[in-house]
Design a protein around this motif. Structure first.
Motif, PDB file in Angstrom:
ATOM      1  N   VAL A   5       0.748  -1.106  -0.159  1.00 18.46           N
ATOM      2  CA  VAL A   5       0.023   0.034   0.079  1.00 18.46           C
ATOM      3  C   VAL A   5       0.802   1.199  -0.070  1.00 18.46           C
ATOM      4  O   VAL A   5       0.242   2.363   0.269  1.00 18.46           O
ATOM      5  CB  VAL A   5      -0.831  -0.086   1.175  1.00 18.46           C
ATOM      6  CG1 VAL A   5      -1.953  -1.021   1.021  1.00 18.46           C
ATOM      7  CG2 VAL A   5      -0.332  -0.011   2.645  1.00 18.46           C
ATOM      8  N   GLY A   6       2.130   1.015  -0.311  1.00 19.93           N
ATOM      9  CA  GLY A   6       3.062   2.344  -0.189  1.00 19.93           C
ATOM     10  C   GLY A   6       2.773   3.150  -1.400  1.00 19.93           C
ATOM     11  O   GLY A   6       2.039   2.668  -2.569  1.00 19.93           O
ATOM     12  N   THR A  13      11.826  -2.445  -3.733  1.00 23.63           N
ATOM     13  CA  THR A  13      12.621  -3.566  -3.889  1.00 23.63           C
ATOM     14  C   THR A  13      12.499  -4.381  -2.583  1.00 23.63           C
ATOM     15  O   THR A  13      12.775  -3.910  -1.560  1.00 23.63           O
ATOM     16  CB  THR A  13      13.961  -3.606  -4.524  1.00 23.63           C
ATOM     17  OG1 THR A  13      13.899  -2.703  -5.713  1.00 23.63           O
ATOM     18  CG2 THR A  13      14.650  -4.703  -4.696  1.00 23.63           C
ATOM     19  N   VAL A  14      12.023  -5.723  -2.756  1.00 28.55           N
ATOM     20  CA  VAL A  14      11.816  -6.580  -1.540  1.00 28.55           C
ATOM     21  C   VAL A  14      12.949  -7.868  -1.700  1.00 28.55           C
ATOM     22  O   VAL A  14      12.693  -8.695  -2.339  1.00 28.55           O
ATOM     23  CB  VAL A  14      10.468  -7.154  -1.325  1.00 28.55           C
ATOM     24  CG1 VAL A  14      10.459  -7.970  -0.144  1.00 28.55           C
ATOM     25  CG2 VAL A  14       9.446  -5.996  -1.435  1.00 28.55           C
ATOM     26  N   PRO A  15      14.137  -7.700  -0.794  1.00 24.43           N
ATOM     27  CA  PRO A  15      14.995  -8.664  -0.761  1.00 24.43           C
ATOM     28  C   PRO A  15      14.588 -10.022  -0.715  1.00 24.43           C
ATOM     29  O   PRO A  15      15.138 -11.097  -1.365  1.00 24.43           O
ATOM     30  CB  PRO A  15      15.965  -8.328  -0.034  1.00 24.43           C
ATOM     31  CG  PRO A  15      15.876  -6.750   0.340  1.00 24.43           C
ATOM     32  CD  PRO A  15      14.462  -6.719   0.074  1.00 24.43           C
ATOM     33  N   GLU A  16      13.541 -10.123   0.315  1.00 22.18           N
ATOM     34  CA  GLU A  16      13.066 -11.537   0.676  1.00 22.18           C
ATOM     35  C   GLU A  16      12.371 -12.099  -0.548  1.00 22.18           C
ATOM     36  O   GLU A  16      12.319 -13.426  -0.380  1.00 22.18           O
ATOM     37  CB  GLU A  16      12.253 -11.420   1.979  1.00 22.18           C
ATOM     38  CG  GLU A  16      11.816 -12.398   2.332  1.00 22.18           C
ATOM     39  CD  GLU A  16      11.064 -12.390   3.883  1.00 22.18           C
ATOM     40  OE1 GLU A  16      11.496 -12.784   4.780  1.00 22.18           O
ATOM     41  OE2 GLU A  16       9.797 -11.745   3.534  1.00 22.18           O
ATOM     42  N   VAL A  70       8.237  -4.430  -6.359  1.00 30.00           N
ATOM     43  CA  VAL A  70       6.658  -4.467  -5.906  1.00 30.00           C
ATOM     44  C   VAL A  70       6.280  -3.255  -6.176  1.00 30.00           C
ATOM     45  O   VAL A  70       6.745  -2.122  -5.429  1.00 30.00           O
ATOM     46  CB  VAL A  70       6.468  -4.886  -4.707  1.00 30.00           C
ATOM     47  CG1 VAL A  70       5.106  -5.177  -4.315  1.00 30.00           C
ATOM     48  CG2 VAL A  70       7.008  -6.221  -4.345  1.00 30.00           C
ATOM     49  N   GLN A  71       5.015  -3.161  -7.017  1.00 27.54           N
ATOM     50  CA  GLN A  71       4.472  -1.844  -7.339  1.00 27.54           C
ATOM     51  C   GLN A  71       3.366  -1.525  -6.510  1.00 27.54           C
ATOM     52  O   GLN A  71       2.925  -2.476  -5.578  1.00 27.54           O
ATOM     53  CB  GLN A  71       3.919  -2.056  -8.702  1.00 27.54           C
ATOM     54  CG  GLN A  71       4.895  -2.109  -9.934  1.00 27.54           C
ATOM     55  CD  GLN A  71       5.743  -1.367  -9.927  1.00 27.54           C
ATOM     56  OE1 GLN A  71       5.488  -0.091  -9.908  1.00 27.54           O
ATOM     57  NE2 GLN A  71       7.153  -1.624 -10.203  1.00 27.54           N
ATOM     58  N   VAL A  78      -0.563  -7.081  -5.431  1.00 27.81           N
ATOM     59  CA  VAL A  78      -0.726  -8.036  -4.417  1.00 27.81           C
ATOM     60  C   VAL A  78       0.401  -9.380  -4.591  1.00 27.81           C
ATOM     61  O   VAL A  78       0.758  -9.689  -5.542  1.00 27.81           O
ATOM     62  CB  VAL A  78      -1.926  -8.906  -4.590  1.00 27.81           C
ATOM     63  CG1 VAL A  78      -2.074 -10.246  -3.417  1.00 27.81           C
ATOM     64  CG2 VAL A  78      -3.054  -8.104  -3.998  1.00 27.81           C
ATOM     65  N   VAL A  79       1.512  -9.678  -3.460  1.00 28.00           N
ATOM     66  CA  VAL A  79       2.240 -10.601  -3.751  1.00 28.00           C
ATOM     67  C   VAL A  79       2.244 -11.661  -2.814  1.00 28.00           C
ATOM     68  O   VAL A  79       1.292 -11.534  -1.539  1.00 28.00           O
ATOM     69  CB  VAL A  79       3.651  -9.892  -3.312  1.00 28.00           C
ATOM     70  CG1 VAL A  79       3.957  -9.074  -4.329  1.00 28.00           C
ATOM     71  CG2 VAL A  79       3.886  -9.403  -1.825  1.00 28.00           C
ATOM     72  N   VAL A  80       2.751 -12.859  -3.023  1.00 29.66           N
ATOM     73  CA  VAL A  80       2.611 -14.216  -2.165  1.00 29.66           C
ATOM     74  C   VAL A  80       3.823 -13.975  -1.282  1.00 29.66           C
ATOM     75  O   VAL A  80       4.949 -13.698  -1.796  1.00 29.66           O
ATOM     76  CB  VAL A  80       2.491 -15.474  -2.958  1.00 29.66           C
ATOM     77  CG1 VAL A  80       2.479 -16.459  -2.334  1.00 29.66           C
ATOM     78  CG2 VAL A  80       1.254 -15.407  -3.960  1.00 29.66           C
TER      79      VAL A  80
END
Length: 77
Positions: free
Chosen positions: A7-8, A13-16, A22-23, A27-29
């Protein structure tokens, strides 16, 4: 696997997640055991689908039986 929504306001960028970008509103898993680490960041992520419960649903303990007290015995004498 659980799902969360970003919701940002700007892409992150999500290292994990393998370093993927991620835009906003995407929605990501995420791994079930890491779900809480995302949704605790209220201004950044929101829950979409919580992790699945493993095993049977926990059941409530059976209520205890109550036994009525007997009337006191009368003393003779």
């Amino acid at each position: 696997m659980a799902r969360v929504r970003f919701v940002g306001a700007e892409p992150v960028t999500v290292p994990e997640l393998g370093g993927r970008s991620v835009q906003p509103d995407e929605v990501v898993v995420v791994p079930d055991d890491r779900f809480d680490g995302y949704v605790c960041q209220l201004g950044t992520w929101e829950a979409v689908e919580e992790p699945k419960q493993e095993g049977p649903e926990p059941s409530l303990p059976a209520p205890k039986k109550t036994i009525a007290a007997r009337a006191p015995q009368k003393d003779e004498g």
